[in-house]
Design a protein around this motif. Structure first.
Motif, PDB file in Angstrom:
ATOM      1  N   ILE A  78       0.820  -1.210   0.000  1.00  9.35           N
ATOM      2  CA  ILE A  78       0.000   0.000   0.000  1.00  9.35           C
ATOM      3  C   ILE A  78       0.857   1.264   0.000  1.00  9.35           C
ATOM      4  CG2 ILE A  78      -1.810   1.257   1.243  1.00  9.35           C
ATOM      5  CD1 ILE A  78      -2.497  -1.446   2.611  1.00  9.35           C
ATOM      6  N   LEU A  79       0.453   2.220  -0.843  1.00  8.27           N
ATOM      7  CA  LEU A  79       1.039   3.555  -0.844  1.00  8.27           C
ATOM      8  C   LEU A  79      -0.041   4.509  -0.356  1.00  8.27           C
ATOM      9  CD1 LEU A  79       2.586   3.589  -4.463  1.00  8.27           C
ATOM     10  CD2 LEU A  79       3.612   2.721  -2.378  1.00  8.27           C
ATOM     11  N   VAL A  80       0.317   5.402   0.558  1.00  4.55           N
ATOM     12  CA  VAL A  80      -0.646   6.365   1.089  1.00  4.55           C
ATOM     13  C   VAL A  80      -0.300   7.764   0.587  1.00  4.55           C
ATOM     14  CG1 VAL A  80      -1.477   7.510   3.177  1.00  4.55           C
ATOM     15  CG2 VAL A  80      -1.196   5.027   3.154  1.00  4.55           C
ATOM     16  N   ILE A  81      -1.317   8.445   0.053  1.00  3.96           N
ATOM     17  CA  ILE A  81      -1.157   9.827  -0.391  1.00  3.96           C
ATOM     18  C   ILE A  81      -2.069  10.703   0.460  1.00  3.96           C
ATOM     19  CG2 ILE A  81      -1.424  11.429  -2.329  1.00  3.96           C
ATOM     20  CD1 ILE A  81      -1.085   9.110  -4.220  1.00  3.96           C
ATOM     21  N   THR A  82      -1.554  11.797   0.990  1.00  6.36           N
ATOM     22  CA  THR A  82      -2.391  12.658   1.828  1.00  6.36           C
ATOM     23  C   THR A  82      -1.915  14.103   1.822  1.00  6.36           C
ATOM     24  OG1 THR A  82      -3.283  12.964   4.057  1.00  6.36           O
ATOM     25  CG2 THR A  82      -1.022  12.144   3.885  1.00  6.36           C
TER      26      THR A  82
END
Length: 207
Positions: A78-82
């Motif tokens: 998983i890659l998280v973008i925020t």
């Protein structure tokens, strides 16, 4: 087949931008309008890369990460973008196995490189899964006695030692050994041991 990328974001504009960006690089992807939408129609891919926003209604990014880890583990990195970066949250997510934590606004090239890194690792994971599945199918062809001989061989026991352990003659061990080699499709003892190690690492046979 190259694994897909699943984009999860409740912002339609961001979803469309991410899809366009990845597809422009020849990367297969599919978008979902948030965590709840994703779990309602959760894909069944053996391996996949997930790119998700953090703050979303109903099922937020942190809950999504937890649930995917429980159900898929390393097979779905998983890659998280925020846009709402928080050190403590980032550290917590990375400890849960999140591969990368990317702050908005981000460099498109950075995202592409991160996604490609995930996909590259998944190709290796997929190949390992195929090899293990093939080994398990071959092992399942063995009769109980053949399985005993197989296990003894990968433990390094000689024909004589196997005969004593199983209370059979050395000649009978040779017969069973030939059958095991045939069913496992092993051309050498080395091939047989490799199959045994694949299964041991996958808990496919008892140690």
């Amino acid at each position: 087949m190259t694994p897909s990328v699943f984009i999860i974001d409740d912002d339609a504009g961001m979803r469309d931008s991410l899809v366009a960006l990845l597809r422009s690089q020849g990367i297969r992807c599919r978008a979902f309008a948030g965590g709840a939408d994703f779990f309602r129609s959760m894909p069944q891919d053996e391996t996949a890369c997930v790119v998700t926003d953090l703050r979303m209604p109903e099922v937020d990014g942190a809950e999504l990460v937890r649930r995917i880890n429980e159900e898929r583990g390393a097979a779905w990195p998983i890659l998280v973008i925020t846009a709402h970066a928080d050190v403590s949250v980032a550290v917590s997510l990375m400890k849960q196995g999140v591969v990368d934590f990317i702050e908005k606004p981000f460099d498109p090239q950075r995202l592409i490189e991160s996604v490609r890194g995930c996909l590259s690792r998944l190709t290796q994971v997929g190949e390992q899964q195929r090899l293990t599945q093939s080994a398990r199918e071959k092992y399942d062809r063995l009769t109980p006695r053949e399985a005993q001989v197989f296990n003894a061989l990968i433990e390094g026991l000689s024909n004589k030692a196997i005969a004593q352990t199983l209370d059979i003659s050395p000649r009978t061990v040779e017969v069973f050994r030939a059958k095991v080699m045939q069913k496992i499709e092993a051309e050498s003892l080395s091939d047989l041991i490799k199959t045994g190690l694949l299964l041991r690492n996958d808990d496919g046979i008892s140690s």
